[in-house]
Write a protein that holds these residues in place. Structure first.
Motif, mmCIF file in Angstrom:
data_model
loop_
_atom_site.group_PDB
_atom_site.id
_atom_site.type_symbol
_atom_site.label_atom_id
_atom_site.label_comp_id
_atom_site.label_asym_id
_atom_site.label_seq_id
_atom_site.Cartn_x
_atom_site.Cartn_y
_atom_site.Cartn_z
ATOM 1 N N PHE A 1 0.831 -1.220 0.000
ATOM 2 C CA PHE A 1 0.000 0.000 0.000
ATOM 3 C C PHE A 1 0.861 1.265 0.000
ATOM 4 O O PHE A 1 0.437 2.301 -0.513
ATOM 5 N N GLU A 2 2.055 1.195 0.585
ATOM 6 C CA GLU A 2 2.917 2.371 0.671
ATOM 7 C C GLU A 2 3.659 2.639 -0.639
ATOM 8 O O GLU A 2 3.831 3.785 -1.029
ATOM 9 N N ARG A 3 4.129 1.567 -1.341
ATOM 10 C CA ARG A 3 4.882 1.744 -2.585
ATOM 11 C C ARG A 3 4.391 0.761 -3.647
ATOM 12 O O ARG A 3 5.136 -0.128 -4.091
ATOM 13 N N PRO A 4 3.134 0.864 -4.063
ATOM 14 C CA PRO A 4 2.575 -0.121 -5.004
ATOM 15 C C PRO A 4 3.273 -0.119 -6.358
ATOM 16 O O PRO A 4 3.466 -1.187 -6.955
ATOM 17 N N GLY A 5 3.667 1.049 -6.857
ATOM 18 C CA GLY A 5 4.319 1.123 -8.157
ATOM 19 C C GLY A 5 5.653 0.400 -8.170
ATOM 20 O O GLY A 5 5.973 -0.340 -9.114
ATOM 21 N N GLN A 6 6.446 0.603 -7.112
ATOM 22 C CA GLN A 6 7.748 -0.045 -7.031
ATOM 23 C C GLN A 6 7.609 -1.560 -6.864
ATOM 24 O O GLN A 6 8.386 -2.336 -7.437
ATOM 25 N N VAL A 7 6.613 -1.982 -6.082
ATOM 26 C CA VAL A 7 6.373 -3.423 -5.897
ATOM 27 C C VAL A 7 5.981 -4.068 -7.223
ATOM 28 O O VAL A 7 6.489 -5.135 -7.598
ATOM 29 N N LEU A 8 5.067 -3.411 -7.957
ATOM 30 C CA LEU A 8 4.642 -3.950 -9.251
ATOM 31 C C LEU A 8 5.820 -4.027 -10.231
ATOM 32 O O LEU A 8 5.940 -4.995 -10.994
ATOM 33 N N ALA A 9 6.684 -3.010 -10.221
ATOM 34 C CA ALA A 9 7.853 -3.018 -11.109
ATOM 35 C C ALA A 9 8.783 -4.179 -10.765
ATOM 36 O O ALA A 9 9.317 -4.857 -11.660
ATOM 37 N N THR A 10 8.975 -4.424 -9.464
ATOM 38 C CA THR A 10 9.836 -5.527 -9.029
ATOM 39 C C THR A 10 9.266 -6.870 -9.474
ATOM 40 O O THR A 10 9.983 -7.729 -9.997
ATOM 41 N N VAL A 11 7.963 -7.062 -9.236
ATOM 42 C CA VAL A 11 7.309 -8.320 -9.642
ATOM 43 C C VAL A 11 7.357 -8.476 -11.159
ATOM 44 O O VAL A 11 7.548 -9.591 -11.678
ATOM 45 N N PHE A 12 7.211 -7.371 -11.891
ATOM 46 C CA PHE A 12 7.263 -7.414 -13.361
ATOM 47 C C PHE A 12 8.638 -7.902 -13.833
ATOM 48 O O PHE A 12 8.732 -8.710 -14.761
ATOM 49 N N ILE A 13 9.692 -7.424 -13.196
ATOM 50 C CA ILE A 13 11.042 -7.867 -13.556
ATOM 51 C C ILE A 13 11.196 -9.365 -13.307
ATOM 52 O O ILE A 13 11.726 -10.104 -14.145
ATOM 53 N N ILE A 14 10.714 -9.838 -12.139
ATOM 54 C CA ILE A 14 10.885 -11.245 -11.758
ATOM 55 C C ILE A 14 10.092 -12.174 -12.670
ATOM 56 O O ILE A 14 10.623 -13.182 -13.167
ATOM 57 N N ILE A 15 8.834 -11.839 -12.898
ATOM 58 C CA ILE A 15 7.944 -12.777 -13.591
ATOM 59 C C ILE A 15 7.957 -12.601 -15.114
ATOM 60 O O ILE A 15 7.986 -13.589 -15.855
ATOM 61 N N VAL A 16 7.976 -11.358 -15.579
ATOM 62 C CA VAL A 16 7.854 -11.116 -17.025
ATOM 63 C C VAL A 16 9.218 -10.985 -17.691
ATOM 64 O O VAL A 16 9.547 -11.727 -18.625
ATOM 65 N N VAL A 17 10.032 -10.034 -17.225
ATOM 66 C CA VAL A 17 11.310 -9.757 -17.882
ATOM 67 C C VAL A 17 12.219 -10.983 -17.844
ATOM 68 O O VAL A 17 12.794 -11.398 -18.864
ATOM 69 N N LYS A 18 12.373 -11.575 -16.660
ATOM 70 C CA LYS A 18 13.222 -12.759 -16.544
ATOM 71 C C LYS A 18 12.674 -13.925 -17.362
ATOM 72 O O LYS A 18 13.441 -14.687 -17.963
ATOM 73 N N SER A 19 11.353 -14.080 -17.388
ATOM 74 C CA SER A 19 10.742 -15.189 -18.128
ATOM 75 C C SER A 19 10.991 -15.063 -19.626
ATOM 76 O O SER A 19 11.286 -16.053 -20.302
ATOM 77 N N VAL A 20 10.874 -13.848 -20.134
ATOM 78 C CA VAL A 20 11.149 -13.615 -21.561
ATOM 79 C C VAL A 20 12.601 -13.990 -21.876
ATOM 80 O O VAL A 20 12.889 -14.625 -22.904
ATOM 81 N N ALA A 21 13.508 -13.602 -20.994
ATOM 82 C CA ALA A 21 14.927 -13.911 -21.209
ATOM 83 C C ALA A 21 15.166 -15.417 -21.200
ATOM 84 O O ALA A 21 15.880 -15.949 -22.065
ATOM 85 N N VAL A 22 14.571 -16.126 -20.227
ATOM 86 C CA VAL A 22 14.751 -17.586 -20.137
ATOM 87 C C VAL A 22 14.185 -18.281 -21.367
ATOM 88 O O VAL A 22 14.820 -19.170 -21.955
ATOM 89 N N TYR A 23 12.977 -17.892 -21.757
ATOM 90 C CA TYR A 23 12.338 -18.520 -22.919
ATOM 91 C C TYR A 23 13.176 -18.299 -24.184
ATOM 92 O O TYR A 23 13.393 -19.230 -24.975
ATOM 93 N N ALA A 24 13.666 -17.081 -24.361
ATOM 94 C CA ALA A 24 14.466 -16.768 -25.546
ATOM 95 C C ALA A 24 15.762 -17.572 -25.556
ATOM 96 O O ALA A 24 16.157 -18.125 -26.592
#
Length: 564
Positions: free
Chosen positions: A299-322
């Motif tokens: 609740f205090e830093r939702p944008g930063q939390v979402l960015a962190t989760v995006f890096i872990i789940i989306v960005v890293k996943s794209v790299a692994v798949y590629a």
């Protein structure tokens, strides 16, 4: 009550974890979600009962040690060498890529020099515990996909061990305060190389002989208690000794101990003896993760939390798949590896704590790493399920569009043959035994790598989903004599059996099962027999007894697996 803090922690953690785990299971979610929420409930950031935070991580570390020891018992050096071509470059590329992303994130957040690099490094390494649980739930540990994922995370763990040694030595450089007294790069790297070389030499030259020898001698006593105690002593003792003597992690030392013990004939017994303790302490790992998490950060830093989760789940996943696709792996294999590694865990917490201690990482950075870890662990089973459904849908679309790939070609006029569905560890051994008896065999498997292995063995092989009529018809079930299903998924096996019965009602169909309920399910769908390993072992032992002079003649055993 200080003297009972350990008991209070165990009681509170297990009771609350059981309650939330059962609730998660009831809601058709992974029990891991319940264990993590239980940790939040007994942690210091929520009202009510608070467990001892100093004891929980130590108990969780025991779970990691036993889990990695168990992995080593099933993961031989040969398996590790088989996947090194993708695991080593893939893991290293992903670490470098994620560190670069973390550095960019730190620049945007205006963090001190080096904080972004350490942040990215913490997000680069997947949780071994979560990965193994996910693979075990789907019975993928012994598959080629599972071995690649495990090999990949082992390489990441080794890299993190090196990082834990290098980071304190280069702390001044990362902070931008390095001076003439700071150790040189060559000195630090040489020291790390010597330690790792000494560890590997010790494990392979001494441990390879001593560990199996000790276990065999203890097994010879016939005492189950001593055997169990010996297994625990080896796992915990080697893990602790490796950390103290060579500076490697507990988990890595335990993994190598299990891998060397894999060569012993008692490795399976050792695995079964440690299973209950391993599961119990693994639960404590997830509870301890939940205890570290402050839910108010969402609740205090939702944008930063979402960015962190995006890096872990989306960005890293794209790299692994590629990376997996570039290295020639099939779409199914790439998706499985991607889902397996789309989270962070134990090494991330250790790196974050070290960064805070060395004044390299801010408290905000540590909080974001913990939030990213918990959210990614919660979402990982959902991601795994989504990717599995997508994999199946893509495979079915490919099968509808493309004629099944068959090589070597099925001989003209083939009849009276056996169709073997599934060419994993059970199926490949079954295929070897049948071909040794001169039986004509046709293999069906949806995994491209397994089909390649069967073709290398000279067997007519079809790549595709055996539940699809087009794929089955390519194997000519109307002219076949028997079908053997060696796949572990009982629901998929039931679908295949129903299709086979429609194509040829006179077929003899035998399937593989893991429990009495699975046997009933397969027989109800039309199988003539369902083989369960434990039951067949008991039947074989009973036959040996009946063959002795005292019981020979006049008595007969019932069949091990009843007909439909």
């Amino acid at each position: 009550m200080h003297h009972t803090s350990l008991i209070v922690l165990l009681v509170g953690a297990f009771v609350v974890a059981f309650a939330f785990g059962a609730l998660a299971h009831r809601l058709r979610m992974s029990p891991l979600v319940g264990y993590l929420l239980a940790g939040v409930v007994v942690g210091p950031f929520t009202p009510g009962f608070v467990a001892d935070q100093s004891l929980a991580p130590q108990l969780a570390e025991i779970g990691v040690i036993l889990l990695m020891f168990g992995v080593g018992l099933h993961f031989s050096l040969r398996d590790l060498m088989e996947v090194k071509a993708i695991a080593v470059p893939g893991a290293l590329l992903r670490i470098v890529f994620t560190m670069a992303i973390g550095w960019g994130f730190g620049e945007v957040m205006d963090w001190p020099r080096g904080a972004g690099i350490l942040f990215g490094l913490s997000l680069s390494v997947a949780s071994t515990v979560v990965l193994l649980r996910s693979l075990e739930d789907r019975r993928l540990i012994e598959s080629e996909k599972g071995r690649i994922a495990i090999g990949w995370v082992i390489v990441e763990d080794v890299a993190m061990v090196l990082a834990l040694v290098l980071i304190p030595a280069f702390a001044d450089v990362l902070r931008g305060t390095g001076g003439e007294d700071s150790p040189s790069v060559v000195y630090v790297l040489t020291r790390v190389a010597i330690k790792m070389g000494a560890f590997l030499a010790f494990m392979f030259l001494i441990g390879r002989r001593v560990i199996p020898w000790i276990l065999e001698r203890v097994a010879g006593t016939g005492s189950r208690e001593l055997f169990t105690l010996c297994v625990l002593a080896i796992a915990l003792g080697v893990a602790y000794g490796s950390a103290e003597m060579f500076g490697v992690s507990f988990a890595l030392g335990a993994f190598f101990a299990g891998m060397l013990l894999n060569e012993s004939e008692f490795s399976h017994k050792a695995a079964s003896e440690t299973l209950p303790l391993r599961d119990a302490f693994a639960v404590l790992f997830f509870v301890s993760v939940g205890m570290l998490f402050d839910p108010w950060i969402i609740f205090e830093r939702p944008g930063q939390v979402l960015a962190t989760v995006f890096i872990i789940i989306v960005v890293k996943s794209v790299a692994v798949y590629a990376i997996a696709r570039v290295m020639g792996k099939s779409n199914a294999t790439a998706l499985t590896i991607t889902a397996s590694l789309a989270q962070i865990g134990e090494f991330s917490f250790i790196l974050a704590s070290l960064g805070l201690e060395l004044d390299l990482l801010t408290e905000d950075g540590q909080d974001l790493i913990l939030a990213g870890a918990l959210i990614s662990i919660v979402l990982n089973p959902l991601l795994f399920g989504w990717m599995h459904r997508r994999e199946r849908r893509l495979a079915e679309e490919d099968e509808r569009r493309v004629t099944p790939e068959v090589e070597p070609p099925i001989p003209e006029g083939l009849s009276g043959h056996v169709i073997l569905i599934g060419f994993g560890r059970v199926g490949s051994e079954l295929g070897r035994l049948l071909t040794a008896q001169g039986i004509s065999l046709v293999v069906i498997d949806r995994d491209e790598d397994l089909v390649r292995h069967s073709r290398d063995a000279g067997l007519p092989s079809i790549r595709g989903n055996a539940a699809n009529d087009v794929v089955l018809e390519e194997a000519h079930p109307e002219r076949a004599n028997t079908v053997m299903l060696a796949i572990p998924n009982v629901l998929e096996a039931g679908e295949i059996i129903a299709t086979l019965r429609r194509l040829n009602p006179s077929l003899t169909i035998v399937a593989r099962a893991h429990s009495d309920n699975e046997v009933k399910h397969l027989l109800a769908h039309g199988a003539d027999g369902a083989v369960m390993a434990e039951r067949e072992l008991a039947h074989s032992l009973a036959e040996m007894v009946m063959a002795t002079p005292a019981f020979r003649g006049g008595r007969h055993l019932p069949p091990a697996s009843g007909p439909a």
